[in-house]
Design a protein around this motif. Structure first.
Motif, mmCIF file in Angstrom:
data_model
loop_
_atom_site.group_PDB
_atom_site.id
_atom_site.type_symbol
_atom_site.label_atom_id
_atom_site.label_comp_id
_atom_site.label_asym_id
_atom_site.label_seq_id
_atom_site.Cartn_x
_atom_site.Cartn_y
_atom_site.Cartn_z
ATOM 1 N N PHE A 291 40.700 6.459 -27.063
ATOM 2 C CA PHE A 291 41.990 5.982 -26.563
ATOM 3 C C PHE A 291 43.110 6.999 -26.828
ATOM 4 O O PHE A 291 43.941 7.280 -25.972
ATOM 5 C CB PHE A 291 42.277 4.642 -27.261
ATOM 6 C CG PHE A 291 43.490 3.885 -26.791
ATOM 7 C CD1 PHE A 291 44.085 4.132 -25.557
ATOM 8 C CD2 PHE A 291 44.022 2.880 -27.586
ATOM 9 C CE1 PHE A 291 45.190 3.400 -25.149
ATOM 10 C CE2 PHE A 291 45.125 2.146 -27.175
ATOM 11 C CZ PHE A 291 45.714 2.409 -25.960
ATOM 12 N N GLU A 292 43.119 7.536 -28.057
ATOM 13 C CA GLU A 292 44.277 8.285 -28.533
ATOM 14 C C GLU A 292 44.142 9.790 -28.428
ATOM 15 O O GLU A 292 44.979 10.520 -28.957
ATOM 16 C CB GLU A 292 44.547 7.900 -29.991
ATOM 17 C CG GLU A 292 43.433 8.264 -30.979
ATOM 18 C CD GLU A 292 42.279 7.263 -31.012
ATOM 19 O OE1 GLU A 292 41.797 6.864 -29.937
ATOM 20 O OE2 GLU A 292 41.844 6.899 -32.120
ATOM 21 N N ASN B 54 44.681 -2.975 -20.079
ATOM 22 C CA ASN B 54 43.238 -3.113 -20.250
ATOM 23 C C ASN B 54 42.874 -4.209 -21.240
ATOM 24 O O ASN B 54 41.864 -4.888 -21.096
ATOM 25 C CB ASN B 54 42.663 -1.776 -20.716
ATOM 26 C CG ASN B 54 41.163 -1.799 -20.827
ATOM 27 O OD1 ASN B 54 40.482 -2.337 -19.959
ATOM 28 N ND2 ASN B 54 40.638 -1.241 -21.891
HETATM 29 C C1 LIG Z 1 41.738 3.151 -31.373
HETATM 30 C C2 LIG Z 1 41.758 2.073 -30.370
HETATM 31 N N1 LIG Z 1 42.629 1.059 -30.528
HETATM 32 C C3 LIG Z 1 42.662 0.074 -29.606
HETATM 33 C C4 LIG Z 1 41.834 0.097 -28.534
HETATM 34 C C5 LIG Z 1 41.878 -1.032 -27.544
HETATM 35 N N2 LIG Z 1 42.483 -0.628 -26.300
HETATM 36 C C6 LIG Z 1 41.757 -0.113 -25.296
HETATM 37 S S1 LIG Z 1 42.643 0.246 -23.949
HETATM 38 C C7 LIG Z 1 44.041 -0.331 -24.679
HETATM 39 C C8 LIG Z 1 45.330 -0.395 -23.957
HETATM 40 C C9 LIG Z 1 45.495 0.681 -22.966
HETATM 41 O O1 LIG Z 1 46.832 0.695 -22.583
HETATM 42 P P1 LIG Z 1 47.389 1.862 -21.696
HETATM 43 O O2 LIG Z 1 47.163 3.155 -22.345
HETATM 44 O O3 LIG Z 1 48.784 1.520 -21.375
HETATM 45 O O4 LIG Z 1 46.465 1.832 -20.406
HETATM 46 P P2 LIG Z 1 46.314 0.630 -19.355
HETATM 47 O O5 LIG Z 1 45.127 -0.146 -19.751
HETATM 48 O O6 LIG Z 1 47.568 -0.166 -19.385
HETATM 49 O O7 LIG Z 1 46.122 1.296 -18.047
HETATM 50 C C10 LIG Z 1 43.789 -0.779 -25.968
HETATM 51 C C11 LIG Z 1 44.807 -1.359 -26.850
HETATM 52 C C12 LIG Z 1 40.934 1.180 -28.427
HETATM 53 N N3 LIG Z 1 40.063 1.288 -27.421
HETATM 54 N N4 LIG Z 1 40.939 2.151 -29.350
#
Ligand SMILES: Cc1ncc(C[n+]2csc(CCOP(=O)(O)OP(=O)(O)O)c2C)c(N)n1
Ligand code: SF4
Ligand code: SF4
Ligand code: SF4
Ligand SMILES: [Mg+2]
Lengths: 105, 395, 314
Positions: free
Chosen positions: C72-73, C142
């Protein structure tokens, strides 16, 4: 389940080797309303094609002469295998050439 | 043969990384690993190593960057310790499951809190469930040699799994030793660059890191387990070939005096050296002690371990880490006990946790451990009242 | 070079249909045109999020370009590594040095302005030749519409519900472009696909510049913003027409609004299209209007003239 391949047969590390293979998954079943293009009204502006998120509108090199006598080199056609029926195309069409009609299955 | 140079463990690792001509290095400084990164920076700065050196902003990014680079087909390296390794933890699993042949050095160090920069195996052990192949080197020479072997193992098409080489913080990382440095040509002959996997290439687009539903995920985890299990053969082959070319022998485990030993001590890392000194003395005074050094930790060499414990009447497992609240306390202990149980070895196997946070492990500790284990000779496992104790701690 | 028009959009589709993005998903439109604008010779590092999960469901992928998701990060860190690899392999003759390959990182707002901010900063500061694209749907979609640092004032999300005490999100949207810009990178731009030529011109510019570049792309989200799927492009256009979203670029330091809006519509016209703002009271709408007016003043100051005009009531 048994139809799916076993672990020995799968590529390592879940790598997907075939680009664009999502085409195997038809999203037609998501659709409630279905866009229908009126080829005679359509002025070939490309807007619906531009804004379809799937993409489910194809641009075809297919000549067409409209009832009013205008000759076009291309045609826009909905690919109903993938159209999810969002209605963006109908909403954005500047000449209202796309109608959203009830999907009859 | 190469040139013998006085090198610390960290420098020995850096020289090995240079010898295998890595393409991308990404690492972040942390004691006691820092000198590896500094030395590699120096090599790149001087043009001795043609690599991209990434001054990443964290260990999480260090491992993420080498994951990306490896996926693109590069030979990569990173190194860390303790908190840095924990920051990498998330990506370690991804690296192994994605089957990327990354090599990492771990200068072992205690984990916070309290913050402590000195040696124990808490960090190394915390990474032991990440699906990496893991070795623990005894000294600088070994760290150097195993890094080179790691590339051969990781990039072997039958394996394709990342490899971590641990070496004790300060005790090995900072202590100068004469190291026979392997030259680039020899290193590359032994560990040629092999990219026998799909890479990120616009001419052959692949998708990596896909989402696997319950219909698929399980299969990929089994794939990894199968691959790491089957890497044993490749590993011993690589170590045999290493001996053939460079003359130094490394086995999955080292046994000392186990043939006739009543008590076998099992240890890992620099404790092994201290234990060996004591055991040789004790033998002269009639105590029949044996010693087993665990070099390969993942996949755990259970067959070899049990082979050397079979004749013992008691086993003392020394750990430098604690898995608080578990049924086993010491992580090495858990692997030894399970291995022994599988072969129905019904002898007392006890755990001695020592040397946490850099507390020196000295001969008298080993003596205490040996004597305590000796007192259990003749008993069965279920007759042992206390399976673990802390050695060298103030009450 | 003749001006880019809708007719210039390449026909080839590099995003395949069959992906699972929602009906009317704005991010899908962003991805489709991003790929068309950049072409085949790219490598994408994608952060976890809506687009990632909906396009890479094993054993099928919607991508026709090399693509990797790691976590994610860390999209920016992964992209940094790929770029470094390409550079090293070319230099060492292990990859065709003539081949032009652009590395592109893609992240959602959560993956960019929140959890991925550190990796992004590192990548920008180190000067990697990577184009970073933020598709901003203004929440963590998501995981089911939780607020992010990019959620706008008063927006309802599942973690900023409107109740007796809370009125939706009570903090303003993080100025990610300001943060990115502070790294002194050569090119930063905002894009909105309702202005498609502007979108293409900027993506191509950002891709052609050697060094780190950043695109902030507006991406309406049907369930997250609570509107009917056919309205995606309408809403995108309204965002620009109300001044809530301004299309601009900062090209090697010089600031330019690329979509002038001589007369603005009141923000209400935008807010009323979306259920996430349905709980707003008059004073709240007025406060948003006041804040947008201030932002527009600031933009005009940067531009050196009035490129975004005053609100014109119908
Ligand atoms: C380290 C970590 N923390 C939390 C998550 C859960 N997680 C997956 S996608 C997401 C949100 C994504 O948000 P964004 O970057 O705005 O993308 P979007 O889904 O809105 O397109 C989260 C909280 C994860 N996969 N990894
Ligand atoms: S209804 Fe939506 S999905 Fe279907 S063709 Fe029109 S824009 Fe595409
Ligand atoms: S938007 Fe309407 S006029 Fe334009 S191409 Fe599509 S159907 Fe034809
Ligand atoms: S939740 Fe929003 S961003 Fe995610 S796929 Fe659906 S419309 Fe797109
Ligand atoms: Mg989001």
């Amino acid at each position: 389940m048994s139809a799916l391949p076993g672990w020995r047969e799968l590529p390592r590390g879940a790598v997907i080797l075939e680009p664009g293979s999502s085409v195997r998954y038809k999203t037609a079943s998501w659709r409630v309303l279905k866009p229908v293009i009126d080829q005679d009204k359509c002025v070939r502006c490309r807007i619906c094609w531009t804004y379809c998120p799937e993409p489910a509108i194809v641009e075809l090199d297919q000549p067409y002469t409209s009832r009013s006598g205008k000759a076009y080199k291309v045609m826009y056609a909905i690919d109903y295998d993938y159209c999810k029926g969002c209605g963006i195309c109908a909403e954005e069409c500047p000449v209202k050439a796309i109608a959203m009609v009830e999907e009859v299955r | 043969m190469g040139k013998v140079m006085p090198l610390s463990g960290n420098y020995a690792v850096a020289y090995a990384v240079k010898a295998v001509d890595v393409d991308v290095v990404a690492a972040y400084p942390i004691t006691p690993q820092t000198a590896v990164v500094e030395k590699l920076a120096e090599f790149v700065a001087n043009g001795e190593l043609d690599a991209e050196f990434l001054h990443v902003e964290s260990e999480h990014s260090a491992l993420s960057a080498v994951v990306g680079a490896s996926a693109a087909g590069a030979r990569v390296f990173t190194a860390t310790s303790a908190q840095g390794l924990l920051l990498m933890y998330e990506i370690m699993h991804i690296a192994s499951s994605s089957r990327l042949p990354i090599v990492m050095g771990i200068a072992t160090r205690a984990i916070s809190a309290p913050i402590n920069i000195w040696c124990d195996h808490s960090d190394f052990m915390a990474a032991s469930d990440t699906g990496w192949i893991m070795f623990m080197a005894l000294n600088a020479q070994e760290a150097h040699d195993l890094i080179i072997a790691a590339y051969r193992i990781a990039e072997d098409p039958r394996v394709s799994i990342p490899v971590a080489i641990g070496y004790d913080g300060f005790v090995v990382s900072h202590t100068l030793e004469p190291v026979d440095v392997i030259e680039k040509e020899e290193a590359l002959e032994y560990a040629p660059k092999r990219v026998s996997r799909p890479t990120l290439d616009p001419d052959r687009p692949v998708t990596m890191g896909s989402l696997a539903s319950p219909d698929w995920y399980f299969e990929f985890r089994v794939q990894l387990q199968d691959a790491i299990e089957n890497s044993r053969e490749t590993i011993s082959e690589a170590l045999r070939e290493f001996k053939r070319r460079f003359g130094r022998e490394y086995r999955e485990v080292d046994d000392f005096y186990t043939d006739d030993a009543d008590v076998v001590i099992v240890s890992m890392g620099s404790t092994t050296g201290t234990a060996l000194v004591f055991i040789e003395e004790a033998r002269r005074s009639g105590m029949k002690l044996g010693l087993l050094n665990i070099r390969l930790f993942r996949p755990f060499p259970e067959v070899e371990v049990v082979k050397y414990l079979e004749n013992a009447k008691a086993v003392a497992v020394i750990d430098r880490a604690v898995n608080a609240g578990s049924s086993f306390v010491g992580p090495l202990y858990s692997d030894v006990v399970v291995s022994a149980f599988k072969k129905s070895l019904d002898i007392p196997i006890v755990n001695y946790v020592t040397g946490l946070g850099g507390r020196a492990v000295v001969k008298s500790h080993i003596e205490f451990i040996a004597k305590h284990a000796y007192s259990l000779v003749g008993k069965k496992m279920r007759e042992v009242k206390k399976h673990y104790s802390f050695i060298g701690v103030r009450e | 070079m003749s001006a880019f028009t809708i007719a210039s959009i390449p026909r080839e589709e590099l995003l395949a249909p069959g992906h699972r993005m929602c009906q009317g998903c704005g991010a899908a439109i962003v991805m489709r045109h991003l790929l068309k604008a950049l072409g085949k010779d790219i490598i994408i590092a994608h952060a976890t999020g809506c687009v990632e999960v909906t396009t890479s469901l094993y054993p099928e992928t919607a991508w026709r370009v090399p693509w990797i998701h790691v976590a994610f990060e860390n999209a920016a860190a992964v992209a940094s590594g790929i770029e470094a690899a390409v550079k090293a392999l070319k230099r060492k003759g292990l990859m065709n040095p003539e081949k032009k390959v652009k590395v592109v990182a893609i992240g959602g707002d959560g993956g960019t302005v929140d959890i991925g901010l550190q990796a992004l900063s590192g990548m920008l500061e180190r000067g990697h030749n990577v184009l970073y694209v933020l598709y901003d749907n203004e929440a963590y979609m998501n995981t089911g519409i939780q607020r992010s640092g990019a959620t706008p004032l008063y927006a309802w999300t599942t973690t900023t519900p409107a109740g007796k005490v809370w009125r939706g999100e009570w903090r303003r949207k993080k100025d990610i472009v300001g943060i990115v810009r502070a790294h002194g990178i050569p090119y930063v731009a905002t894009v909105n696909f309702a202005y498609i030529s502007d979108f293409y011109v900027k993506l191509r510019k950002a891709s052609e510049i050697e060094g780190p570049t950043f695109i902030h792309a507006y991406a309406p989200c049907v369930p997250g913003w609570r509107y009917e799927p056919h309205l995606t492009v309408k809403i995108a256009k309204l965002a620009v027409q109300t001044g809530i979203w301004v299309n601009y670029e900062i090209d090697r330091g010089s600031f330019r609004v690329t979509t002038p809006v001589p007369k603005r519509l009141p923000v209400e016209e935008y807010l009323k299209t979306q259920g996430r703002f349905a709980h707003l009271m008059k004073e709240e709408v007025e406060l948003i209007q006041k804040l947008v007016d201030e932002d527009v003043d600031y933009i005009n100051k940067l531009a050196g003239s009035v490129v975004v005009g005053p609100v014109e009531r119908k």
